[in-house]
Structure formats: C-alpha cells, structure tokens
Design a protein around this motif. Structure first.
Motif, PDB file in Angstrom:
ATOM      1  N   LEU A   1      18.600  39.670 -12.401  1.00  0.00           N
ATOM      2  CA  LEU A   1      17.637  38.567 -12.462  1.00  0.00           C
ATOM      3  C   LEU A   1      17.209  38.292 -13.905  1.00  0.00           C
ATOM      4  CD1 LEU A   1      15.391  39.433  -9.369  1.00  0.00           C
ATOM      5  CD2 LEU A   1      17.016  37.543  -9.569  1.00  0.00           C
ATOM      6  N   ARG A   2      17.020  39.365 -14.687  1.00  0.00           N
ATOM      7  CA  ARG A   2      16.602  39.160 -16.087  1.00  0.00           C
ATOM      8  C   ARG A   2      17.677  38.451 -16.899  1.00  0.00           C
ATOM      9  NH1 ARG A   2      15.061  44.870 -15.807  1.00  0.00           N
ATOM     10  NH2 ARG A   2      12.834  45.033 -15.277  1.00  0.00           N
ATOM     11  N   SER A   3      18.949  38.606 -16.509  1.00  0.00           N
ATOM     12  CA  SER A   3      20.032  37.988 -17.278  1.00  0.00           C
ATOM     13  C   SER A   3      20.227  36.506 -16.949  1.00  0.00           C
ATOM     14  CB  SER A   3      21.344  38.743 -17.021  1.00  0.00           C
ATOM     15  OG  SER A   3      21.774  38.593 -15.675  1.00  0.00           O
TER      16      SER A   3
ATOM     17  N   ARG B   1      16.064  31.427 -12.689  1.00  0.00           N
ATOM     18  CA  ARG B   1      15.066  32.397 -12.217  1.00  0.00           C
ATOM     19  C   ARG B   1      13.927  31.675 -11.494  1.00  0.00           C
ATOM     20  NH1 ARG B   1      15.464  34.826 -17.410  1.00  0.00           N
ATOM     21  NH2 ARG B   1      13.331  34.104 -17.883  1.00  0.00           N
ATOM     22  N   THR B   2      13.552  30.496 -12.019  1.00  0.00           N
ATOM     23  CA  THR B   2      12.485  29.715 -11.388  1.00  0.00           C
ATOM     24  C   THR B   2      12.895  29.243  -9.999  1.00  0.00           C
ATOM     25  OG1 THR B   2      11.702  28.956 -13.550  1.00  0.00           O
ATOM     26  CG2 THR B   2      11.012  27.678 -11.607  1.00  0.00           C
ATOM     27  N   ILE B   3      14.154  28.809  -9.863  1.00  0.00           N
ATOM     28  CA  ILE B   3      14.641  28.344  -8.569  1.00  0.00           C
ATOM     29  C   ILE B   3      14.607  29.480  -7.544  1.00  0.00           C
ATOM     30  CG2 ILE B   3      16.690  27.526  -7.338  1.00  0.00           C
ATOM     31  CD1 ILE B   3      17.392  25.882  -9.821  1.00  0.00           C
ATOM     32  N   LEU B   4      15.088  30.674  -7.950  1.00  0.00           N
ATOM     33  CA  LEU B   4      15.079  31.810  -7.028  1.00  0.00           C
ATOM     34  C   LEU B   4      13.650  32.227  -6.666  1.00  0.00           C
ATOM     35  CD1 LEU B   4      17.964  34.067  -8.412  1.00  0.00           C
ATOM     36  CD2 LEU B   4      18.046  32.419  -6.535  1.00  0.00           C
ATOM     37  N   TYR B   5      12.747  32.159  -7.634  1.00  0.00           N
ATOM     38  CA  TYR B   5      11.351  32.523  -7.365  1.00  0.00           C
ATOM     39  C   TYR B   5      10.736  31.563  -6.350  1.00  0.00           C
ATOM     40  CZ  TYR B   5       6.330  32.942  -8.037  1.00  0.00           C
ATOM     41  OH  TYR B   5       4.982  33.070  -7.820  1.00  0.00           O
ATOM     42  N   LEU B   6      10.947  30.258  -6.557  1.00  0.00           N
ATOM     43  CA  LEU B   6      10.377  29.278  -5.645  1.00  0.00           C
ATOM     44  C   LEU B   6      10.976  29.386  -4.247  1.00  0.00           C
ATOM     45  CD1 LEU B   6      10.273  26.140  -7.996  1.00  0.00           C
ATOM     46  CD2 LEU B   6       8.369  27.633  -7.344  1.00  0.00           C
TER      47      LEU B   6
ATOM     48  N   ARG C   1      23.734  24.689  -4.779  1.00  0.00           N
ATOM     49  CA  ARG C   1      24.847  25.305  -5.510  1.00  0.00           C
ATOM     50  C   ARG C   1      24.349  26.361  -6.488  1.00  0.00           C
ATOM     51  NH1 ARG C   1      27.256  21.028  -6.394  1.00  0.00           N
ATOM     52  NH2 ARG C   1      26.307  20.491  -8.409  1.00  0.00           N
ATOM     53  N   LEU C   2      23.244  26.086  -7.177  1.00  0.00           N
ATOM     54  CA  LEU C   2      22.697  27.048  -8.140  1.00  0.00           C
ATOM     55  C   LEU C   2      22.203  28.322  -7.435  1.00  0.00           C
ATOM     56  CD1 LEU C   2      20.710  24.707 -10.558  1.00  0.00           C
ATOM     57  CD2 LEU C   2      22.812  25.968 -11.040  1.00  0.00           C
ATOM     58  N   ILE C   3      21.580  28.162  -6.283  1.00  0.00           N
ATOM     59  CA  ILE C   3      21.102  29.340  -5.536  1.00  0.00           C
ATOM     60  C   ILE C   3      22.285  30.221  -5.125  1.00  0.00           C
ATOM     61  CG2 ILE C   3      20.044  30.089  -3.378  1.00  0.00           C
ATOM     62  CD1 ILE C   3      18.148  27.731  -3.566  1.00  0.00           C
ATOM     63  N   ALA C   4      23.358  29.618  -4.626  1.00  0.00           N
ATOM     64  CA  ALA C   4      24.531  30.382  -4.205  1.00  0.00           C
ATOM     65  C   ALA C   4      25.154  31.099  -5.388  1.00  0.00           C
ATOM     66  CB  ALA C   4      25.538  29.451  -3.529  1.00  0.00           C
ATOM     67  N   GLN C   5      25.291  30.407  -6.539  1.00  0.00           N
ATOM     68  CA  GLN C   5      25.893  31.008  -7.728  1.00  0.00           C
ATOM     69  C   GLN C   5      25.034  32.166  -8.262  1.00  0.00           C
ATOM     70  OE1 GLN C   5      26.389  27.724 -10.426  1.00  0.00           O
ATOM     71  NE2 GLN C   5      28.176  26.892  -9.344  1.00  0.00           N
ATOM     72  N   CYS C   6      23.719  31.965  -8.292  1.00  0.00           N
ATOM     73  CA  CYS C   6      22.825  33.003  -8.815  1.00  0.00           C
ATOM     74  C   CYS C   6      22.846  34.243  -7.919  1.00  0.00           C
ATOM     75  CB  CYS C   6      21.405  32.455  -8.923  1.00  0.00           C
ATOM     76  SG  CYS C   6      21.206  31.202 -10.200  1.00  0.00           S
ATOM     77  N   CYS C   7      22.806  34.021  -6.620  1.00  0.00           N
ATOM     78  CA  CYS C   7      22.822  35.162  -5.701  1.00  0.00           C
ATOM     79  C   CYS C   7      24.127  35.951  -5.823  1.00  0.00           C
ATOM     80  CB  CYS C   7      22.632  34.680  -4.266  1.00  0.00           C
ATOM     81  SG  CYS C   7      20.958  34.093  -3.908  1.00  0.00           S
ATOM     82  N   ALA C   8      25.239  35.234  -5.969  1.00  0.00           N
ATOM     83  CA  ALA C   8      26.522  35.911  -6.116  1.00  0.00           C
ATOM     84  C   ALA C   8      26.560  36.729  -7.404  1.00  0.00           C
ATOM     85  CB  ALA C   8      27.659  34.888  -6.090  1.00  0.00           C
ATOM     86  N   GLU C   9      26.020  36.185  -8.492  1.00  0.00           N
ATOM     87  CA  GLU C   9      26.033  36.886  -9.775  1.00  0.00           C
ATOM     88  C   GLU C   9      25.123  38.112  -9.738  1.00  0.00           C
ATOM     89  OE1 GLU C   9      26.791  38.020 -13.664  1.00  0.00           O
ATOM     90  OE2 GLU C   9      27.883  36.751 -12.242  1.00  0.00           O
ATOM     91  N   VAL C  10      23.937  37.948  -9.174  1.00  0.00           N
ATOM     92  CA  VAL C  10      23.013  39.094  -9.085  1.00  0.00           C
ATOM     93  C   VAL C  10      23.606  40.189  -8.203  1.00  0.00           C
ATOM     94  CG1 VAL C  10      20.762  39.827  -8.241  1.00  0.00           C
ATOM     95  CG2 VAL C  10      20.968  37.707  -9.550  1.00  0.00           C
TER      96      VAL C  10
END
Length: 268
Positions: A209-211, A217-222, A246-255
């Motif tokens: 998450l920090r990376s 990070r704001t999108i995932l928090y909200l 799309r951003l939520i899916a990409q961020c979750c996959a990366e984390v």
C-alpha cells in the motif's frame, strides 16, 4: 539304604507329554500329512500358550487378543523347534511365546507412537525412577539422579520421562481433576481467533500500500475503509466509474503480489 530318589519338576496340566511328533514333523515332506500333524501339535500346546497370555491380562488389552498373539508365537515355536538339539519343546516355546506377547505391547498398544529407542529409554527411566523413589522417602528423583543410576545422559532421561505419558492418552471428554462444575479437558482448549489472521494480513499488505501512488491509495481507502461505491469515488475524484474499477483491480493485484512475494534472501 536305597539311593535317594530324584525329584521330577512338576509339569503344568496344560503341557502335553513329550512325544515323537516333533521328530515326525521334521521328517515328513511338505504335504497334507505334515500340515495335519502341525495343526494337531499346535492345538495340543495351545492351552499352554493361553496360560502364558493370561499373565498379561491386566495391562489393558482384551484377553482374546492376547491369546491370538500367544497362538502366533506358538506357531513360530512349532515351526522353528529342532528336537535334535535335545532341548524340551516347552523350554524353547515359553520364551518364544512370551517374547511375541511383549513385542505386541511394545509395537501395538501405544496411544502415541514413539520410536523403539525411546520406548527402551522409557523402560529404563521407569524402573530407575521407581527404585529411587523407594530410597528417597517417596520423593521423585531428579533427572540428574536418574541419569546417575542408568548411565544415560540428561537428554535421554528427559526423552524417557516424556515417553512415560505417551503410552495412554486422555479423552477430551475426561473430567478435569478437582473440577466441581463438571468441566472437561476440551473446555480448556482455545478456539481459533480469526482476528489474528486479519492482523497478519494487514501487516503483510502495508508495504504494498505504501508503494502505491497517492491517488490509488485514496481510491482504496474510500472503497474499503469508507465503504463508498465506485460511482461516488468516480464523482469525488472526477474520474469515470470504469476507470475507478480498473484502478481498484490493478492496485489489489499489485498489493497481493507484493504480499505473497518471498522476502529477499529467504529460500523459496
């Protein structure tokens, strides 16, 4: 004066009189006649095997099972006995049957399986602790005292002491000692705390998450902490709902990828 009469040792009633059956058994070729003579010989000596099995009846095993084990030992004794050596069959058969019974207890009656070496350590430690307790005024001997008597090292003594509790186990339904409320052993066991898994997962995803960029990070928090829908997030940040998805899916996959990645320097 007549010479002194020799005393003949008393024979058990279940011991047949010695006969030429064993000589015939060794002389006969394999076939129905030898099989029948072998069966008759085993049956004749079976009462003696049952008597030997009864010596072990108070050790927690059913007597019928012990008699079956003793019968196996008797069959081995009949097959291996050589009458040409001049030894009486009874003298040869008794150690064979008793040895079979002892092996049964050693190999098949432990609730928790332990190696044979540890079983032997248990027997040495048990005997030494019993003998020492009689000379120490009822006090249980220490590991060092047992080691001094048995010649074992402290680690082996400790392994033998631990094996003392492995022969029989307690049921989880067993009542707790000095329990007035009827509680059982199962009541003292803890339950799985799923919150611990959540805590571990949270720590695992923190580096990922920090990376992330601040917007992601704001999108995932909200989405996951403020429980906002993708439409509201898109409206708040001035993005399209599809872009937010799309951003939520990409961020979750990366984390997730970073959380499951082996730490540097650790073997895979």
């Amino acid at each position: 004066m007549a010479g002194a009469r020799q005393t003949v040792p008393a024979r058990h009633q279940d011991v047949p009189a010695e006969s030429a059956s064993f000589h015939r058994l060794r002389a006969l070729p394999d076939g129905p006649e030898k099989d029948e003579l072998r069966r008759a010989t085993v049956c004749a000596w079976l009462p003696m095997a049952h008597r030997l099995a009864s010596r072990f009846r108070d050790r927690g095993e059913p007597l019928d099972d012990l008699r079956q084990v003793a019968a196996i030992g008797l069959v081995k004794a009949v097959d291996r006995y050589d009458p040409g050596r001049g030894k009486a069959f009874e003298t040869y058969a008794i150690p064979t049957v008793v040895g079979e019974l002892k092996r049964h207890f050693r190999d098949h009656t432990w609730d928790v399986h332990v190696p044979r070496r540890v079983q032997d350590l248990r027997n040495q430690v048990r005997v030494a602790r019993r003998d020492l307790a009689q000379t120490l005024g009822g006090r249980l001997p220490t590991e060092a005292e047992i080691a001094g008597v048995t010649g074992l090292c402290t680690e082996d003594v400790r392994a033998g002491l631990e094996a003392l509790d492995s022969y029989r186990t307690l049921s989880l339904d067993a009542e707790m000692p000095r329990a007035d409320d009827g509680s059982c052993l199962a009541d003292t066991l803890g339950l799985c705390d799923h919150a611990l898994d959540v805590a571990v997962d949270r720590e695992a995803v923190k580096p990922g998450l920090r990376s992330l960029p601040e917007r992601e990070r704001t999108i995932l928090y909200l989405r996951f902490f403020r429980d906002m829908t993708q439409d509201r997030i898109a409206e708040t940040l001035g993005l399209s709902q599809m872009h937010v998805s799309r951003l939520i899916a990409q961020c979750c996959a990366e984390v997730r990828r970073q959380a499951l990645q082996e730490p540097a320097g650790q073997p895979t």
